[in-house]
Scaffold this motif. Structure first.
Motif, PDB file in Angstrom:
ATOM      1  N   MET A  20      51.244 103.352  12.767  1.00  0.00           N
ATOM      2  CA  MET A  20      50.812 101.966  12.773  1.00  0.00           C
ATOM      3  C   MET A  20      51.106 101.358  11.414  1.00  0.00           C
ATOM      4  O   MET A  20      50.945 101.993  10.386  1.00  0.00           O
ATOM      5  N   SER A  21      51.562 100.099  11.407  1.00  0.00           N
ATOM      6  CA  SER A  21      51.957  99.480  10.150  1.00  0.00           C
ATOM      7  C   SER A  21      50.768  99.169   9.265  1.00  0.00           C
ATOM      8  O   SER A  21      50.873  99.167   8.046  1.00  0.00           O
ATOM      9  N   SER A  22      49.629  98.872   9.853  1.00  0.00           N
ATOM     10  CA  SER A  22      48.438  98.615   9.036  1.00  0.00           C
ATOM     11  C   SER A  22      47.664  99.901   8.853  1.00  0.00           C
ATOM     12  O   SER A  22      47.965 100.911   9.463  1.00  0.00           O
ATOM     13  N   ALA A  23      46.671  99.853   7.948  1.00  0.00           N
ATOM     14  CA  ALA A  23      45.883 101.058   7.700  1.00  0.00           C
ATOM     15  C   ALA A  23      44.770 101.153   8.728  1.00  0.00           C
ATOM     16  O   ALA A  23      43.589 101.150   8.422  1.00  0.00           O
ATOM     17  N   LEU A  24      45.154 101.231  10.016  1.00  0.00           N
ATOM     18  CA  LEU A  24      44.193 101.309  11.100  1.00  0.00           C
ATOM     19  C   LEU A  24      44.708 102.291  12.129  1.00  0.00           C
ATOM     20  O   LEU A  24      45.815 102.165  12.617  1.00  0.00           O
ATOM     21  N   ALA A  25      43.926 103.303  12.456  1.00  0.00           N
ATOM     22  CA  ALA A  25      44.329 104.296  13.439  1.00  0.00           C
ATOM     23  C   ALA A  25      43.259 104.341  14.520  1.00  0.00           C
ATOM     24  O   ALA A  25      42.168 104.834  14.312  1.00  0.00           O
ATOM     25  N   GLY A  26      43.586 103.798  15.714  1.00  0.00           N
ATOM     26  CA  GLY A  26      42.603 103.742  16.782  1.00  0.00           C
ATOM     27  C   GLY A  26      41.418 102.930  16.336  1.00  0.00           C
ATOM     28  O   GLY A  26      41.533 101.797  15.897  1.00  0.00           O
ATOM     29  N   VAL A  28      39.623 103.866  13.843  1.00  0.00           N
ATOM     30  CA  VAL A  28      39.409 104.325  12.477  1.00  0.00           C
ATOM     31  C   VAL A  28      40.204 103.459  11.506  1.00  0.00           C
ATOM     32  O   VAL A  28      41.402 103.301  11.652  1.00  0.00           O
ATOM     33  N   SER A  29      39.526 102.882  10.532  1.00  0.00           N
ATOM     34  CA  SER A  29      40.202 102.061   9.530  1.00  0.00           C
ATOM     35  C   SER A  29      40.132 102.744   8.174  1.00  0.00           C
ATOM     36  O   SER A  29      39.129 103.385   7.840  1.00  0.00           O
ATOM     37  N   LEU A  30      41.211 102.625   7.419  1.00  0.00           N
ATOM     38  CA  LEU A  30      41.279 103.190   6.078  1.00  0.00           C
ATOM     39  C   LEU A  30      40.863 102.118   5.075  1.00  0.00           C
ATOM     40  O   LEU A  30      41.108 100.938   5.286  1.00  0.00           O
ATOM     41  N   GLU A  43      40.607 112.955  -9.671  1.00  0.00           N
ATOM     42  CA  GLU A  43      40.856 112.771  -8.253  1.00  0.00           C
ATOM     43  C   GLU A  43      40.882 111.289  -7.920  1.00  0.00           C
ATOM     44  O   GLU A  43      40.529 110.439  -8.743  1.00  0.00           O
ATOM     45  N   ALA A  44      41.336 110.987  -6.710  1.00  0.00           N
ATOM     46  CA  ALA A  44      41.253 109.641  -6.155  1.00  0.00           C
ATOM     47  C   ALA A  44      40.501 109.754  -4.834  1.00  0.00           C
ATOM     48  O   ALA A  44      40.450 110.829  -4.233  1.00  0.00           O
ATOM     49  N   THR A  45      39.906 108.675  -4.399  1.00  0.00           N
ATOM     50  CA  THR A  45      39.163 108.702  -3.140  1.00  0.00           C
ATOM     51  C   THR A  45      39.621 107.573  -2.231  1.00  0.00           C
ATOM     52  O   THR A  45      40.102 106.536  -2.684  1.00  0.00           O
ATOM     53  N   LEU A  46      39.464 107.802  -0.940  1.00  0.00           N
ATOM     54  CA  LEU A  46      39.791 106.800   0.072  1.00  0.00           C
ATOM     55  C   LEU A  46      38.726 106.864   1.148  1.00  0.00           C
ATOM     56  O   LEU A  46      38.421 107.945   1.658  1.00  0.00           O
ATOM     57  N   SER A  47      38.158 105.728   1.482  1.00  0.00           N
ATOM     58  CA  SER A  47      37.141 105.696   2.526  1.00  0.00           C
ATOM     59  C   SER A  47      37.789 105.544   3.899  1.00  0.00           C
ATOM     60  O   SER A  47      38.841 104.910   4.033  1.00  0.00           O
ATOM     61  N   LEU A  48      37.165 106.130   4.916  1.00  0.00           N
ATOM     62  CA  LEU A  48      37.590 105.993   6.302  1.00  0.00           C
ATOM     63  C   LEU A  48      36.373 105.592   7.117  1.00  0.00           C
ATOM     64  O   LEU A  48      35.300 106.177   6.960  1.00  0.00           O
ATOM     65  N   SER A  49      36.532 104.599   7.981  1.00  0.00           N
ATOM     66  CA  SER A  49      35.416 104.089   8.776  1.00  0.00           C
ATOM     67  C   SER A  49      35.776 104.109  10.251  1.00  0.00           C
ATOM     68  O   SER A  49      36.900 103.767  10.634  1.00  0.00           O
ATOM     69  N   ASN A  50      34.822 104.493  11.068  1.00  0.00           N
ATOM     70  CA  ASN A  50      34.982 104.447  12.515  1.00  0.00           C
ATOM     71  C   ASN A  50      34.386 103.127  12.993  1.00  0.00           C
ATOM     72  O   ASN A  50      33.177 102.944  12.994  1.00  0.00           O
ATOM     73  N   THR A  51      35.234 102.205  13.389  1.00  0.00           N
ATOM     74  CA  THR A  51      34.784 100.871  13.771  1.00  0.00           C
ATOM     75  C   THR A  51      34.469 100.741  15.257  1.00  0.00           C
ATOM     76  O   THR A  51      34.065  99.667  15.711  1.00  0.00           O
ATOM     77  N   SER A  52      34.662 101.810  16.017  1.00  0.00           N
ATOM     78  CA  SER A  52      34.424 101.732  17.453  1.00  0.00           C
ATOM     79  C   SER A  52      32.939 101.853  17.772  1.00  0.00           C
ATOM     80  O   SER A  52      32.147 102.345  16.961  1.00  0.00           O
ATOM     81  N   ASP A  53      32.565 101.425  18.963  1.00  0.00           N
ATOM     82  CA  ASP A  53      31.167 101.472  19.398  1.00  0.00           C
ATOM     83  C   ASP A  53      30.786 102.807  20.012  1.00  0.00           C
ATOM     84  O   ASP A  53      29.622 103.216  19.943  1.00  0.00           O
ATOM     85  N   ASN A  54      31.760 103.496  20.619  1.00  0.00           N
ATOM     86  CA  ASN A  54      31.423 104.684  21.389  1.00  0.00           C
ATOM     87  C   ASN A  54      32.213 105.937  21.038  1.00  0.00           C
ATOM     88  O   ASN A  54      31.747 107.046  21.277  1.00  0.00           O
ATOM     89  N   ASN A  55      33.404 105.782  20.501  1.00  0.00           N
ATOM     90  CA  ASN A  55      34.286 106.927  20.329  1.00  0.00           C
ATOM     91  C   ASN A  55      33.997 107.748  19.072  1.00  0.00           C
ATOM     92  O   ASN A  55      33.819 107.203  17.982  1.00  0.00           O
TER      93      ASN A  55
END
Length: 228
Positions: A20-26, A28-30, A43-55
């Protein structure tokens, strides 16, 4: 080409590697479209968020080199974890490899695959589960570079000849070109390596003013500028 009837017969499956061209997978957003890893930092850090309601998603991450080969010079923590709906987790990125060039950036790529969970009641049903994969750049930035990344686009030079535009980047930073046109003809988004040149074909042997925007450290597009 699969029609709806064929797809409806598919049992639970997994289609991996859909970039996917944007930082969004299903669902899950980066937390960014790029990672700037300062040499002086552990180190470096990167947050990942699950934006779905059920998955619920299984997240798998790894680093590749510019040529696509998997890199063993990084430790990612955690490399594999589950992410519940409306939850967030942080991925720690630690470089453990040999010394990198001190006069310019080095680029790697962070791959993050989001695999949705399958409910037991759906295992025997006609469902199609899709795993999506996001890829973003990781710029390894040495300390004490003689200029800033904000200044890098100002130093680009361009030359249009023989149906090509050549962009020269004398800075120690990678510069990503978007909204890239020559004489009004649109060119593909491109990235010019530090202290290097890049040639891009111009449609129909076109010529004219070179105009582009660049992408800054925060993933935002800079103001349009011309290049000569």
């Amino acid at each position: 080409m699969l029609n709806r009837k064929v797809i409806s017969r598919l049992t639970t499956g997994l289609l991996a590697g859909m970039l996917m061209s944007s930082a969004l997978a299903g669902g899950v957003s980066l937390g960014g479209t790029r990672v700037i890893y300062q040499e002086s930092a552990r180190e470096a850090t990167l947050s990942l968020s699950n934006t779905s309601d059920n998955n619920l998603y299984l997240i798998q991450s790894w680093i590749t080199q510019a040529n696509g080969a998997k890199s063993t010079d990084f430790v990612l923590t955690p490399p594999l974890f589950t992410l519940k709906p409306h939850k967030e987790n942080s991925l720690r990125i630690m470089y453990t490899g040999p010394a990198l060039p001190a006069d310019r950036e080095t680029v790697f790529y962070l791959n993050s695959k989001a695999i949705p969970s399958v409910k037991k009641k759906d295992i025997s049903g006609n469902t199609l589960q899709i795993a999506t994969q996001s890829v973003i750049k990781v710029f390894m930035r040495p300390a004490d570079l003689p200029s800033t990344s904000l200044d890098a686009p100002k130093h680009l030079t361009c030359k249009v000849a023989a149906g090509n535009v050549t962009v020269t980047n004398p800075s120690p930073y990678y510069v990503t070109l978007v909204g890239f046109t020559v004489g009004g003809k649109k060119l593909p988004n491109s990235m010019v390596s530090p202290k290097s040149s890049l040639s891009v074909a111009v449609p129909a042997q076109g010529s004219g003013t070179v105009i582009f925007q660049t992408v800054n450290d925060y993933g935002a597009n800079t103001a349009r500028q011309s290049c000569g």
